[in-house]
Design a protein around this motif. Structure first.
Motif, mmCIF file in Angstrom:
data_model
loop_
_atom_site.group_PDB
_atom_site.id
_atom_site.type_symbol
_atom_site.label_atom_id
_atom_site.label_comp_id
_atom_site.label_asym_id
_atom_site.label_seq_id
_atom_site.Cartn_x
_atom_site.Cartn_y
_atom_site.Cartn_z
ATOM 1 N N GLN A 1 0.854 -1.178 0.000
ATOM 2 C CA GLN A 1 0.000 0.000 0.000
ATOM 3 C C GLN A 1 0.892 1.230 0.000
ATOM 4 O OE1 GLN A 1 -3.295 0.879 0.124
ATOM 5 N NE2 GLN A 1 -4.140 -1.182 0.031
ATOM 6 N N SER A 2 0.375 2.352 -0.485
ATOM 7 C CA SER A 2 1.114 3.613 -0.472
ATOM 8 C C SER A 2 0.461 4.562 0.523
ATOM 9 C CB SER A 2 1.109 4.225 -1.864
ATOM 10 O OG SER A 2 1.799 3.398 -2.761
ATOM 11 N N TYR A 3 1.292 5.234 1.296
ATOM 12 C CA TYR A 3 0.818 6.141 2.336
ATOM 13 C C TYR A 3 1.565 7.464 2.240
ATOM 14 C CZ TYR A 3 -1.176 1.957 4.414
ATOM 15 O OH TYR A 3 -1.895 0.806 4.629
ATOM 16 N N CYS A 4 0.961 8.515 2.781
ATOM 17 C CA CYS A 4 1.582 9.832 2.844
ATOM 18 C C CYS A 4 2.006 10.090 4.288
ATOM 19 C CB CYS A 4 0.601 10.911 2.394
ATOM 20 S SG CYS A 4 1.291 12.567 2.489
ATOM 21 N N PRO A 5 3.314 10.133 4.557
ATOM 22 C CA PRO A 5 3.757 10.388 5.924
ATOM 23 C C PRO A 5 3.561 11.839 6.360
ATOM 24 C CG PRO A 5 5.644 10.031 4.488
ATOM 25 C CD PRO A 5 4.411 9.810 3.675
ATOM 26 N N ALA A 6 3.253 12.738 5.424
ATOM 27 C CA ALA A 6 3.066 14.145 5.757
ATOM 28 C C ALA A 6 1.669 14.448 6.294
ATOM 29 C CB ALA A 6 3.337 15.009 4.525
ATOM 30 N N TYR A 7 0.659 13.669 5.851
ATOM 31 C CA TYR A 7 -0.717 13.930 6.271
ATOM 32 C C TYR A 7 -1.446 12.608 6.442
ATOM 33 C CZ TYR A 7 -4.965 16.612 6.840
ATOM 34 O OH TYR A 7 -6.095 17.184 7.353
ATOM 35 N N ALA A 8 -2.179 12.462 7.527
ATOM 36 C CA ALA A 8 -2.800 11.181 7.868
ATOM 37 C C ALA A 8 -3.949 10.796 6.940
ATOM 38 C CB ALA A 8 -3.298 11.207 9.312
ATOM 39 N N GLU A 9 -4.763 11.747 6.503
ATOM 40 C CA GLU A 9 -5.918 11.441 5.655
ATOM 41 C C GLU A 9 -5.833 12.251 4.359
ATOM 42 O OE1 GLU A 9 -9.702 11.407 7.593
ATOM 43 O OE2 GLU A 9 -8.765 10.960 9.519
ATOM 44 N N PRO A 10 -5.161 11.727 3.347
ATOM 45 C CA PRO A 10 -4.967 12.467 2.095
ATOM 46 C C PRO A 10 -6.264 12.859 1.397
ATOM 47 C CG PRO A 10 -3.563 10.533 2.158
ATOM 48 C CD PRO A 10 -4.477 10.440 3.330
ATOM 49 N N ALA A 11 -7.317 12.091 1.529
ATOM 50 C CA ALA A 11 -8.586 12.421 0.863
ATOM 51 C C ALA A 11 -9.123 13.769 1.352
ATOM 52 C CB ALA A 11 -9.606 11.322 1.108
ATOM 53 N N LYS A 12 -8.947 14.076 2.619
ATOM 54 C CA LYS A 12 -9.411 15.351 3.157
ATOM 55 C C LYS A 12 -8.581 16.516 2.637
ATOM 56 C CE LYS A 12 -11.581 13.811 7.396
ATOM 57 N NZ LYS A 12 -11.603 13.918 8.856
ATOM 58 N N LYS A 13 -7.296 16.289 2.360
ATOM 59 C CA LYS A 13 -6.441 17.340 1.821
ATOM 60 C C LYS A 13 -6.866 17.729 0.415
ATOM 61 C CE LYS A 13 -2.974 19.107 3.914
ATOM 62 N NZ LYS A 13 -3.099 20.409 4.519
ATOM 63 N N TRP A 14 -7.346 16.770 -0.361
ATOM 64 C CA TRP A 14 -7.745 17.020 -1.740
ATOM 65 C C TRP A 14 -9.210 17.433 -1.853
ATOM 66 C CZ3 TRP A 14 -4.409 17.464 -5.640
ATOM 67 C CH2 TRP A 14 -3.136 16.945 -5.480
ATOM 68 N N ALA A 15 -9.974 17.396 -0.766
ATOM 69 C CA ALA A 15 -11.404 17.683 -0.824
ATOM 70 C C ALA A 15 -11.695 19.120 -1.244
ATOM 71 C CB ALA A 15 -12.048 17.393 0.525
ATOM 72 N N ARG A 16 -10.871 20.055 -0.853
ATOM 73 C CA ARG A 16 -11.123 21.467 -1.150
ATOM 74 C C ARG A 16 -10.234 22.015 -2.259
ATOM 75 N NH1 ARG A 16 -13.161 25.228 3.272
ATOM 76 N NH2 ARG A 16 -14.797 23.938 4.148
ATOM 77 N N GLY A 17 -9.638 21.138 -3.033
ATOM 78 C CA GLY A 17 -8.781 21.597 -4.125
ATOM 79 C C GLY A 17 -7.453 20.860 -4.088
ATOM 80 N N ILE A 18 -6.386 21.593 -4.330
ATOM 81 C CA ILE A 18 -5.059 20.994 -4.411
ATOM 82 C C ILE A 18 -4.453 20.867 -3.021
ATOM 83 C CG2 ILE A 18 -2.742 21.296 -5.348
ATOM 84 C CD1 ILE A 18 -4.020 22.866 -7.637
ATOM 85 N N CYS A 19 -3.830 19.735 -2.769
ATOM 86 C CA CYS A 19 -3.128 19.493 -1.498
ATOM 87 C C CYS A 19 -1.898 20.387 -1.446
ATOM 88 C CB CYS A 19 -2.726 18.020 -1.418
ATOM 89 S SG CYS A 19 -1.665 17.632 -0.022
ATOM 90 N N ASN A 20 -1.697 21.079 -0.340
ATOM 91 C CA ASN A 20 -0.540 21.968 -0.247
ATOM 92 C C ASN A 20 0.773 21.212 -0.035
ATOM 93 O OD1 ASN A 20 -1.413 21.285 2.361
ATOM 94 N ND2 ASN A 20 -0.427 23.070 3.249
ATOM 95 N N PHE A 21 0.712 19.922 0.246
ATOM 96 C CA PHE A 21 1.919 19.116 0.373
ATOM 97 C C PHE A 21 2.330 18.485 -0.956
ATOM 98 C CE2 PHE A 21 0.322 18.525 4.856
ATOM 99 C CZ PHE A 21 1.282 19.342 5.421
ATOM 100 N N ALA A 22 1.493 18.577 -1.971
ATOM 101 C CA ALA A 22 1.741 17.911 -3.255
ATOM 102 C C ALA A 22 2.975 18.500 -3.931
ATOM 103 C CB ALA A 22 0.537 18.043 -4.166
#
Length: 96
Positions: free
Chosen positions: A47-68
Motif C-alpha cells: 500500500q502507499s501512504y503519505c507520511p506528511a498527512y494522515a488522511e490524504p482524501a481530506k487534503k484534496w477535498a477542497r482543491g489541491i493538497c498543499n503538500f503535493a
C-alpha cells in the motif's frame, strides 16, 4: 539508490494494526488517486501512504493538497492577483 533509502526511512517505525497503519501515534489512510506522482508517497506492505498527512482524501477535498510536490500552482484566468477589499477602499479614498 539514495531516493530508495529516503522512502524506506519515511515510514520507519510504522506498524500495521487493525485500524490501519500506525505511525508516530497517528493512523494513516492509504493515498488517493490525486496523490499518485508525489515525492512524499511511501510504500508499506503493498500500500502507499503519505507520511506528511494522515488522511490524504481530506487534503484534496477542497482543491489541491498543499503538500503535493507534483502539482504546480496556477494563476487565475485573468492573470490578476486578489486584492484585499479593505486596502482597495483605502487606496481609492486616498486617490491612488
Amino acid at each position: 539508490m539514495a531516493e530508495d533509502k529516503k522512502k524506506v526511512k519515511a515510514l520507519d517505525g510504522a506498524v500495521m494494526t487493525t485500524e490501519g497503519l500506525s505511525f508516530k501515534g497517528f493512523i494513516l489512510s492509504p493515498i488517493v488517486e490525486n496523490c499518485t506522482g508525489c515525492d512524499r508517497v511511501a510504500a508499506f506492505e503493498e500500500q502507499s501512504y503519505c507520511p506528511a498527512y494522515a488522511e490524504p482524501a481530506k487534503k484534496w477535498a477542497r482543491g489541491i493538497c498543499n503538500f503535493a510536490t507534483h502539482v504546480k500552482a496556477t494563476v487565475d484566468k485573468e492573470g490578476k492577483t486578489k486584492v484585499n477589499p479593505l486596502k482597495a477602499s483605502k487606496r481609492a479614498a486616498k486617490g491612488r
